[in-house]
Structures are given as structure tokens and as C-alpha cells.
Write a protein that holds these residues in place. Structure first.
Motif, PDB file in Angstrom:
ATOM      1  N   ALA A 130       0.833  -1.206   0.000  1.00 55.44           N
ATOM      2  CA  ALA A 130       0.000   0.000   0.000  1.00 55.44           C
ATOM      3  C   ALA A 130       0.870   1.260   0.000  1.00 55.44           C
ATOM      4  O   ALA A 130       0.574   2.241  -0.702  1.00 55.44           O
ATOM      5  N   VAL A 131       1.950   1.243   0.792  1.00 58.47           N
ATOM      6  CA  VAL A 131       2.844   2.400   0.854  1.00 58.47           C
ATOM      7  C   VAL A 131       3.616   2.536  -0.461  1.00 58.47           C
ATOM      8  O   VAL A 131       3.793   3.651  -0.979  1.00 58.47           O
ATOM      9  N   GLU A 132       4.072   1.429  -0.991  1.00 55.35           N
ATOM     10  CA  GLU A 132       4.783   1.476  -2.275  1.00 55.35           C
ATOM     11  C   GLU A 132       3.909   2.086  -3.364  1.00 55.35           C
ATOM     12  O   GLU A 132       4.376   2.884  -4.186  1.00 55.35           O
ATOM     13  N   GLN A 133       2.634   1.734  -3.345  1.00 54.63           N
ATOM     14  CA  GLN A 133       1.703   2.284  -4.332  1.00 54.63           C
ATOM     15  C   GLN A 133       1.584   3.794  -4.163  1.00 54.63           C
ATOM     16  O   GLN A 133       1.571   4.550  -5.146  1.00 54.63           O
ATOM     17  N   LYS A 134       1.518   4.239  -2.905  1.00 57.81           N
ATOM     18  CA  LYS A 134       1.386   5.676  -2.662  1.00 57.81           C
ATOM     19  C   LYS A 134       2.649   6.417  -3.098  1.00 57.81           C
ATOM     20  O   LYS A 134       2.579   7.541  -3.610  1.00 57.81           O
ATOM     21  N   VAL A 135       3.808   5.808  -2.896  1.00 58.53           N
ATOM     22  CA  VAL A 135       5.076   6.416  -3.327  1.00 58.53           C
ATOM     23  C   VAL A 135       5.097   6.573  -4.842  1.00 58.53           C
ATOM     24  O   VAL A 135       5.462   7.640  -5.376  1.00 58.53           O
ATOM     25  N   MET A 136       4.692   5.538  -5.549  1.00 56.63           N
ATOM     26  CA  MET A 136       4.713   5.598  -7.009  1.00 56.63           C
ATOM     27  C   MET A 136       3.675   6.582  -7.540  1.00 56.63           C
ATOM     28  O   MET A 136       3.922   7.287  -8.530  1.00 56.63           O
ATOM     29  N   GLU A 137       2.513   6.676  -6.877  1.00 57.43           N
ATOM     30  CA  GLU A 137       1.502   7.654  -7.285  1.00 57.43           C
ATOM     31  C   GLU A 137       2.026   9.085  -7.101  1.00 57.43           C
ATOM     32  O   GLU A 137       1.602  10.003  -7.809  1.00 57.43           O
ATOM     33  N   ALA A 138       2.956   9.251  -6.146  1.00 55.24           N
ATOM     34  CA  ALA A 138       3.542  10.574  -5.907  1.00 55.24           C
ATOM     35  C   ALA A 138       4.707  10.867  -6.849  1.00 55.24           C
ATOM     36  O   ALA A 138       5.370  11.897  -6.709  1.00 55.24           O
ATOM     37  N   GLY A 139       4.973   9.962  -7.785  1.00 59.32           N
ATOM     38  CA  GLY A 139       6.061  10.167  -8.727  1.00 59.32           C
ATOM     39  C   GLY A 139       7.400   9.656  -8.240  1.00 59.32           C
ATOM     40  O   GLY A 139       8.433   9.989  -8.826  1.00 59.32           O
ATOM     41  N   GLY A 140       7.391   8.843  -7.188  1.00 59.10           N
ATOM     42  CA  GLY A 140       8.642   8.330  -6.629  1.00 59.10           C
ATOM     43  C   GLY A 140       8.911   6.906  -7.056  1.00 59.10           C
ATOM     44  O   GLY A 140       8.215   6.330  -7.891  1.00 59.10           O
ATOM     45  N   ARG A 141       9.961   6.332  -6.449  1.00 57.71           N
ATOM     46  CA  ARG A 141      10.283   4.936  -6.728  1.00 57.71           C
ATOM     47  C   ARG A 141      10.871   4.283  -5.486  1.00 57.71           C
ATOM     48  O   ARG A 141      11.376   4.964  -4.586  1.00 57.71           O
ATOM     49  N   ILE A 142      10.813   2.956  -5.463  1.00 61.20           N
ATOM     50  CA  ILE A 142      11.299   2.179  -4.330  1.00 61.20           C
ATOM     51  C   ILE A 142      12.750   1.784  -4.592  1.00 61.20           C
ATOM     52  O   ILE A 142      13.077   1.209  -5.617  1.00 61.20           O
ATOM     53  N   ILE A 143      13.626   2.078  -3.626  1.00 61.44           N
ATOM     54  CA  ILE A 143      15.042   1.747  -3.757  1.00 61.44           C
ATOM     55  C   ILE A 143      15.368   0.453  -3.016  1.00 61.44           C
ATOM     56  O   ILE A 143      16.114  -0.394  -3.503  1.00 61.44           O
ATOM     57  N   GLY A 144      14.843   0.283  -1.808  1.00 59.52           N
ATOM     58  CA  GLY A 144      15.167  -0.904  -1.019  1.00 59.52           C
ATOM     59  C   GLY A 144      14.152  -1.138   0.075  1.00 59.52           C
ATOM     60  O   GLY A 144      13.327  -0.277   0.397  1.00 59.52           O
ATOM     61  N   HIS A 145      14.229  -2.330   0.657  1.00 60.20           N
ATOM     62  CA  HIS A 145      13.318  -2.715   1.739  1.00 60.20           C
ATOM     63  C   HIS A 145      14.064  -3.599   2.719  1.00 60.20           C
ATOM     64  O   HIS A 145      14.948  -4.371   2.337  1.00 60.20           O
ATOM     65  N   SER A 146      13.727  -3.496   3.991  1.00 60.58           N
ATOM     66  CA  SER A 146      14.307  -4.380   5.009  1.00 60.58           C
ATOM     67  C   SER A 146      13.268  -4.646   6.086  1.00 60.58           C
ATOM     68  O   SER A 146      12.566  -3.724   6.530  1.00 60.58           O
ATOM     69  N   ARG A 147      13.194  -5.904   6.487  1.00 58.75           N
ATOM     70  CA  ARG A 147      12.321  -6.296   7.604  1.00 58.75           C
ATOM     71  C   ARG A 147      13.147  -7.173   8.536  1.00 58.75           C
ATOM     72  O   ARG A 147      13.677  -8.212   8.125  1.00 58.75           O
ATOM     73  N   ILE A 148      13.280  -6.745   9.784  1.00 56.31           N
ATOM     74  CA  ILE A 148      14.012  -7.500  10.799  1.00 56.31           C
ATOM     75  C   ILE A 148      13.046  -7.711  11.962  1.00 56.31           C
ATOM     76  O   ILE A 148      12.813  -6.807  12.765  1.00 56.31           O
ATOM     77  N   ASP A 149      12.482  -8.900  12.023  1.00 58.30           N
ATOM     78  CA  ASP A 149      11.414  -9.160  12.988  1.00 58.30           C
ATOM     79  C   ASP A 149      11.872  -9.011  14.430  1.00 58.30           C
ATOM     80  O   ASP A 149      11.099  -8.582  15.291  1.00 58.30           O
ATOM     81  N   GLN A 150      13.121  -9.360  14.709  1.00 59.09           N
ATOM     82  CA  GLN A 150      13.591  -9.367  16.100  1.00 59.09           C
ATOM     83  C   GLN A 150      13.582  -7.980  16.736  1.00 59.09           C
ATOM     84  O   GLN A 150      13.561  -7.860  17.961  1.00 59.09           O
ATOM     85  N   ILE A 151      13.643  -6.931  15.925  1.00 58.19           N
ATOM     86  CA  ILE A 151      13.608  -5.574  16.489  1.00 58.19           C
ATOM     87  C   ILE A 151      12.371  -4.813  16.009  1.00 58.19           C
ATOM     88  O   ILE A 151      12.301  -3.595  16.143  1.00 58.19           O
ATOM     89  N   HIS A 152      11.388  -5.561  15.457  1.00 60.68           N
ATOM     90  CA  HIS A 152      10.149  -4.949  14.975  1.00 60.68           C
ATOM     91  C   HIS A 152      10.437  -3.818  13.988  1.00 60.68           C
ATOM     92  O   HIS A 152       9.905  -2.713  14.104  1.00 60.68           O
ATOM     93  N   TYR A 153      11.257  -4.134  13.012  1.00 60.88           N
ATOM     94  CA  TYR A 153      11.682  -3.130  12.024  1.00 60.88           C
ATOM     95  C   TYR A 153      11.200  -3.541  10.649  1.00 60.88           C
ATOM     96  O   TYR A 153      11.461  -4.654  10.181  1.00 60.88           O
ATOM     97  N   ASP A 154      10.479  -2.651   9.999  1.00 60.09           N
ATOM     98  CA  ASP A 154      10.003  -2.864   8.636  1.00 60.09           C
ATOM     99  C   ASP A 154      10.076  -1.503   7.960  1.00 60.09           C
ATOM    100  O   ASP A 154       9.389  -0.552   8.374  1.00 60.09           O
ATOM    101  N   ALA A 155      10.921  -1.365   6.949  1.00 56.78           N
ATOM    102  CA  ALA A 155      11.167  -0.026   6.400  1.00 56.78           C
ATOM    103  C   ALA A 155      11.436  -0.082   4.908  1.00 56.78           C
ATOM    104  O   ALA A 155      11.868  -1.101   4.360  1.00 56.78           O
ATOM    105  N   LEU A 156      11.173   1.037   4.269  1.00 59.41           N
ATOM    106  CA  LEU A 156      11.421   1.217   2.841  1.00 59.41           C
ATOM    107  C   LEU A 156      12.397   2.379   2.649  1.00 59.41           C
ATOM    108  O   LEU A 156      12.323   3.394   3.367  1.00 59.41           O
TER     109      LEU A 156
END
Length: 770
Positions: A130-156
Motif C-alpha cells: 500500500a505504501v509502495e503504491q502511494k510512493v509511485m503515485e507521488a512520482g517516486g520509486r522504491i530503492i530498497g526494503h528491510s524487515r528485521i522481525d527481532q527488532i520490529h523493524y520494517d522499512a522502505l
């Protein structure tokens, strides 16, 4: 919601249907140190009713019958609002993003979007899409993603057009900041820098090949820039694992940071002419300089992911590149992320990795080059010609006036790491120091943190930096004067001030030596000292020490390093007289100002490594269970009795705590030492140390008792220290066994026989508590 969170949480418990936000759904919150409280309400309708009730309360100050319990909650609030765009962009991050807009001419700018963490991978993927879609609708692009469950980290990591970034800064609901799936928006991490200047002469010859073959397996790793591995001072020691393939994009002349830090780890300050470490150093480059400018983190990846993969590659699985590493030096930070109460993802990661693998992370506190207003002088000449004491007092007051802007830099707030500030010390000769005609020494003989060093405290008001180590005797330059006074800024390193290090070739000059200053250098010296402590323990105890599990050895190094730190009396007196409060009964606030500058104090590296006849140290390490109490006994030598001479007992406790991402009680486990029975020993609690409440907030706890009265010591006397474990305040009970270490020293300066008597009574054995 803003207010007194501890009282607020008690009030919430009285209101049916209201609770703290679920830690499984919201990483890193609630964060009481930031002054914010976060609640879960059942649904949108309940939220609408709550905000309506808040509006009613603000207007009349009374509530309808049956809803009066809300009065207790509302009376503690400054505001109540749904989580929205304004909350997703911290004011400090917004300032950095705005600065990037001004300085970066690129059409697309990079931002880090930390998402609301969802335990379910399916729900997390849906939110991310959903966030990726909003970024692309704003004229942006996705560079990278990381999810590390042990520290509750999910980021773009994303790129957005300048117009979309501006919409984020104006808190537009239509921007990415309006996405419910987004928790925080930050600028892309930028590495702190280190400067190496002023050629220091030809390099020393390399070590003979026979020594090269004898170097042991690494216990120390360096996460830093690409080093000049072929430098004659480094080539025999460095083992480089280029996990992220940064060497090909790093011209040799730009390999300044990694080369300088590797030099300090291996040799220390070259001006001291110390022996090189007896083991290789495992190096994983995490910054580089693709365009021969400032060294940066890999631009296509999130910083947290880079550090995570670097550490996992060393320690995880059969293909681990350096499975015996106990110490990792991080003379790095994110200069766009000053600590302002909320713990950063990078710090959360280090805390998890320290506990998971039993690794001591040594982290630099960070530096700042921001000018300081020194109000006591009208111009440079007056400042330079003033007495050393007046200059020092004026600088302390100047730094004190900017403490809120000079906070430590991420990940220095990590609770399990050892955070290092820079003391104004180096090995430059008096003759070389006198040749500087431009820069001014603000502190003369006073031992204190450098003018560029950042200040504490850390997360949950813990002591940070933990300790100080030499970072060059930094000077300042006067950049301007006005009707308020003079403005000064830290000067760079050079022959007249700095630590001598290896440097790559610059401007056609062959690789040689130069000088550097700052907390990056100080952290490297602490890592080197921890290695030397390990070497000393290995020589003294052999296999009995080496068979200890990694977490216990790593935390023991942390404790023994910090155990050798102390507050310089002259520095304490001057800081307290300059910053107050004047009322000596407010000793907690007076000590708070001191520990912001120097933590637990300045480390005496030689005292941490060597023995002396007038002092003796006992150490113990092991695992402590839930609600357990462990007693450690220290012999009191009879030679200390009957003498009205200065003497002291020092105890330092340390541990690695599991952390609970998303919980208010992030630290989860706290240990402390009960006050021992010191009756008849002629000592009392020392005034030159942090207050007990300040000392209890991290994962180091150090206490000192001193005096000069006659001690009445009977044969076989001991002092017993009880270390206790409890859950952190409001924490869920954690059943894990916690690795800890404790060091206890008895000392009577210049009185022979203290060490020998304690040695005989202990029969020279390591204490291991299980």
C-alpha cells in the motif's frame, strides 16, 4: 498525547476499554522519554467519541455524568489527537529533510519510511504494498526494503520528487505522511566523518613475516570505511571481508576513515609507540567514497540492513567469516539522527545483536562542529590572553548553554553498547603543541571532553557516554564576534593536537602518517583497550577464561573497561561551579550536569590492563536468573587497617539485557548492587560519581566508596556485595538467564602489599558464578 506518562498510565488503568498500544503492532513506542503516550481505542467510532469528549473538556473543564473518570486522564494531557502526518515526521528529522532540499539540487530525494510493524508477514506485506503504491503515485520509486522481525523493524528506502517531499514537510494528508501504514519518515542516513590532516612523517617499517604468521584469530572486528589494506602499518593485521563490494568503488586516496580507525585499533596512538595487537582485525567495510568526496553508506540499501547483514555474516552459520569476534568497533554514526528521546532503529539493532551473539559494540558518541557562543569575551585577543581557568569556565558555560543541541548521535543511545566520548588528551610533545599560533586551547590542563564531543544522557536518561578516552587535545578557533560575545568552533587535527594514525596517499604524497581527533578515534582506543584486557586475562587464566561463553567474556570486557574510569575531581568542581545549581542540596542535578559531559569518567587504560601492588581487583561473571540475588565477596587486606590514609573500594556491574521492541520498558531487565555494609572501613559513598538513580538506568552500574579515616580491619575481613535482578519498570517478566559481570577493587595508594594479600586469600582463581 503529551503529559506525565507515568501518572498518565496509572490514570488510564482506571478507564474501561482503554489500554496502551499493543507492542506487537507498533515498534519503538510508546516512548515515555519523548513525552508522548500512545493508546489503542477499539474503533473509529470510539476515537471520534474520545476526541469529542476531549473538546468538551477543554471548553468547560467538566464532563457528563458517568464519564468523570476521564477527568483524571485529561488533566494530565496537553493535547489529544489521532496519530497523523504531524506525528510521522519528527521536528528534528523535518529540519534535516528541509536542509537536504536546500542543499541537494537533485529532482528526487531519498527518505526512509519506517512502517508500522505487524507481526503477521502477510499483513506486513499488504501494508508495504500500500505504501509502495502511494510512493509511485507521488512520482517516486522504491530503492530498497528491510524487515528485521527481532527488532520490529520494517522499512522502505524511497525516492520522492521535491514537490512530494515538500508535501511531507507541510504534513499534507494527501502525501506519504498521510499513509496509515507509515510510522516514521526520516532522511536517508548519512555517515559521520573523520578528518586526518597534516602529514606526520614517514611510516614505520612493516612487521617481520615471522610475526605475521603468529597472529591469532580475530576477536575484534571493525565496521567502518574501506581501509588501505596494503599500508605498511596495517597489511599484516587486516582481514578484509568486502561483503557489500565497496572496495572497487573506493579510490585508495579516499580510504581515510577505515585506514585511521584500523591504525588506532592495531597500534593505538602512533605517538605513543605501543606494541601492536597480537591478533588479526576482521574488517567489514560499510562506508565508501565513490566520488572521492565524503565517505557514505551504500546508497542503495537501508543502513540498518547493512549493519545487520555485516554482523550476521561474521557470526551466523557454518559460513561465518569470523565466528569468534567478541568486540565490534563502530566509530560511526548517522549525523542526521541526533538522540532526542526516541531510540533509533540502529540502536535497537545493536542491542538485539549484542544480546543474541554476546558481542560488545563499542560506539562513538559523535561530534559536532556547530559554533558556540562564549559570552565572557569581546574578541579573540581577550579570549587568548585570559587565564586558563577563566577560559575553561567560559567554555563550560558555553557548552552548557547548548546542551540540548549537542546530544549524542545514533546509535550511541544503544543500551547494551559501550558509548565513548573524547577526552582532551594526546601524546603531542609540548614543543610541537606550542607551534600552533591560530588555534586556542580552551581547557589548558583541565581533563574534560573535547569541545566537539556530543553530550548525554542516553535513552531513558541513562548515563551516556559511558566513558571518555583520549580523542586529541582539541583546540578552537574564533570565527566571529558580536555584541553577545565571541563565537568559536572546534579546530581540526594537526601536529599540535591529535592522535597519530596511518593515512592513505593524498595529493601525490605516498601513504604515511597523519593526525586525527574526535570520538571516532576515542572509540577505537577503547576497543583496543578491551582487546588488551582480553589478552591479559588470557595470559593470567588461560583456558579457564577462554572456555567462558562469548556473552560472559564480552560483558566482562565491558565491565573491566568501565571499572577503570573515574571523575577527575578538578573537572567535577569546575562543571558544578559553572552550571550549578548553586544549592549543594540539589546534588542530583549537580551530578547530572557532570555525567552529561564525562559519563562514568575518564578511562585509565593502563590501570585496566596491568596490576599494581597497592590495589587488587576481583572479577566474577556468570548468568543470573529471574528474581535471583548473587553475592560476591571481596577480601579486605589487613595491610589497609590502622592507617589514616586515602583508600577506596570500587564496584562495577554490567550486563547484556534482552530488549522488547515496542514496549515502554524497552530494557526489560535491570540489575543493581545493594549498598554494602562498610561500617568500620573508614569510607563513605563518594561524591565524585553519578547519582544512584542515574546509574541504574543503563546496563552499567558503578559505585565508589572512599575516605581517609582509619579502617578497623580484623583478620579474614570481607566485604560482600549483593547484585539483584528485577524486571525493568512496567516490563513483562523475562525468564532468560542474563549474562553479567562484576569487578571489585580495593585500593590504598602507595601502600604495598594490598595486591599480594588479596591474591593469596583468593588463590588466584577466576570467579565464575552460575
Amino acid at each position: 498525547m503529551l503529559g506525565e506518562v507515568s501518572k498518565f498510565s496509572d490514570a488510564v488503568r482506571d478507564v474501561p476499554g482503554l489500554e496502551w498500544i499493543d507492542e506487537e503492532d507498533l515498534a519503538g513506542e510508546p516512548d515515555s522519554s519523548a513525552g508522548l503516550a500512545y493508546l489503542m481505542v477499539p474503533d473509529a467510532r470510539a476515537l471520534a467519541e474520545l476526541t469529542s469528549l476531549w473538546s468538551y473538556w477543554k471548553t468547560d473543564g467538566i464532563l457528563p455524568h458517568g464519564l468523570t473518570k476521564w477527568s483524571k486522564v485529561f488533566s494530565l494531557l496537553a493535547d489529544l489527537r489521532p496519530w497523523g502526518p504531524r506525528d510521522r515526521v519528527d521536528p528534528f528529522d523535518a529540519a534535516e529533510i528541509e536542509l537536504a532540499l536546500e542543499q541537494d539540487p537533485s529532482e528526487l530525494l531519498r527518505l526512509e519510511l519506517e512502517l508500522v510493524y505487524r507481526r503477521s508477514p502477510v499483513r506486513g506485506a499488504e501494508a508495504r504494498l500500500a505504501v509502495e503504491q502511494k510512493v509511485m503515485e507521488a512520482g517516486g520509486r522504491i530503492i530498497g526494503h528491510s524487515r528485521i522481525d527481532q527488532i520490529h523493524y520494517d522499512a522502505l528506502l524511497v525516492e520522492l520528487p521535491r514537490s512530494s517531499v515538500s508535501a511531507v514537510l507541510t504534513y499534507s494528508q494527501a502525501s506519504v505522511a498521510g499513509a496509515d501504514e507509515v510510522m516514521h519518515i526520516r532522511p536517508q542516513a548519512v555517515a559521520t566523518s573523520v578528518h586526518v590532516d597534516d602529514e606526520g612523517g614517514a611510516t614505520r617499517p612493516p612487521l617481520p613475516s615471522a610475526v605475521r604468521r603468529e597472529l591469532g584469530e580475530p576477536i575484534l572486528a571493525l565496521l567502518d570505511g574501506v581501509p588501505m589494506a596494503g599500508h605498511s602499518l596495517l597489511s599484516t593485521h587486516l582481514s578484509v571481508d568486502d561483503v557489500f563490494e565497496l572496495e572497487p568503488t573506493s579510490p585508495v586516496s579516499s580510504r581515510v576513515h577505515g585506514t585511521a580507525m584500523a591504525s588506532l585499533l592495531i597500534h593505538g596512538d602512533l605517538g605513543d609507540r605501543q606494541s601492536a595487537l597480537p591478533r588479526r582485525i576482521h574488517t567489514v567495510p560499510v562506508i565508501h567514497s565513490p566520488d572521492e568526496g565524503d565517505e557514505t553508506f551504500p546508497s542503495q540499501r537501508l543502513l540498518v540492513d547493512v549493519i545487520y547483514q555485516a554482523v550476521v555474516s561474521m557470526r551466523e552459520g557454518e559460513d561465518a567469516s569470523s565466528p569468534h569476534v567478541l568486540i565490534i568497533n563502530l566509530s560511526l554514526g548517522n549525523r542526521r539522527a541526533r538522540f532526542h528521546g526516541r531510540i533509533s532503529p540502529w540502536a535497537r539493532l545493536l542491542d538485539y545483536l549484542a544480546y543474541r551473539y554476546g558481542i560488545l559494540f563499542v560506539v562513538s558518541a559523535g561530534n559536532t562542529s556547530e559554533p558556540l557562543l562564549v559570552a565572557d569575551f569581546a574578541g579573540r585577543i581577550a579570549f587568548e590572553d585570559s587565564s586558563p581557568e577563566l577560559r575553561a569556565r567560559s567554555m563550560i558555560k558555553a557548552v552548557g548553554g547548548f546542551m540540548a543541541q549537542r546530544t549524542i548521535i545514533s546509535p550511541a543511545e544503544s543500551v547494551n553498547s559501550l558509548t565513548v566520548g573524547a577526552s582532551n588528551e594526546d601524546s603531542v610533545s609540548p614543543d610541537a603543541r606550542s607551534r600552533s599560533s591560530v588555534l586556542i586551547d580552551p581547557y589548558a590542563s583541565l581533563l574534560i571532553c573535547n569541545p566537539s564531543s556530543t553530550l548525554g544522557p542516553g535513552y531513558s536518561n541513562a548515563v551516556k557516554p559511558d566513558v571518555l578516552m583520549p580523542g586529541g587535545k582539541e583546540r578552537v578557533s574564533v570565527i566571529r564576534s558580536d555584541d553577545q560575545g565571541i563565537w568559536v568552533e572546534p579546530g581540526g587535527p594537526g601536529r599540535s593536537n591529535g592522535l597519530k594514525v596511518a593515512r592513505p596517499p593524498v595529493a601525490g604524497v605516498e601513504a604515511s602518517e597523519g593526525y586525527t581527533t574526535g570520538t571516532s578515534a576515542s572509540a577505537a582506543l577503547v576497543s583496543r583497550t578491551c582487546h588488551r584486557i582480553h589478552d591479559a586475562l588470557e595470559r593470567a587464566y588461560g583456558e579457564a577464561f577462554l572456555i567462558l561463553p562469548s556473552p560472559q567474556r564480552a560483558v566482562l570486557l565491558k565491565v573491566l573497561l568501565a571499572h577503570a574510569a573515574r571523575w577527575p575531581a578538578e573537572t567535577v568542581t569546575l562543571i558544578q561551579s559553572c552550571l550549578g545549581p548553586e544549592d549543594r542540596r540539589q546534588h542530583v542535578r549537580r551530578k547530572d550536569n557532570v555525567r552529561r559531559f564525562i559519563g562514568y569518567g575518564v578511562v585509565d587504560a593502563e590501570a585496566a590492563v596491568t596490576c599494581a601492588d597497592d590495589r587488587a581487583t576481583v572479577w566474577a561473571t556468570g548468568l543470573i536468573g529471574r528474581d535471583q540475588v548473587v553475592t560476591v565477596s571481596m577480601p579486605i587486606p589487613s595491610v589497609m587497617g590502622g592507617k589514616a590514609l586515602p583508600h577506596e573500594i570500587v564496584a562495577t556491574l554490567g550486563w547484556f539485557t534482552p530488549v522488547i521492541a515496542g514496549a515502554r520498558a524497552y530494557r526489560s531487565v535491570r540489575l543493581w548492587l545493594a549498598e554494602p555494609d562498610i561500617e568500620g572501613l573508614g569510607i563513605k559513598v563518594s561524591s565524585d560519581q553519578p547519582d544512584t538513580n542515574q546509574a541504574r538506568r543503563g546496563t552499567l552500574y558503578s559505585r565508589r566508596w572512599d575516605g581517609r579515616k582509619v579502617a578497623n580491619i580484623v583478620d579474614g575481613a570481607h566485604i560482600k556485595l549483593n547484585l539483584q535482578r528485577q524486571p525493568d519498570q512496567d516490563a513483562a517478566v523475562v525468564d532468560d538467564l542474563i549474562p553479567f559481570a562484576i569487578a571489585i577493587t580495593v585500593c590504598m595508594p602507595d601502600v604495598a602489599g594490598v595486591y599480594e594479600e588479596v591474591r593469596q586469600r583468593l588463590e588466584v582463581r577466576a570467579q565464575v558464578v552460575v
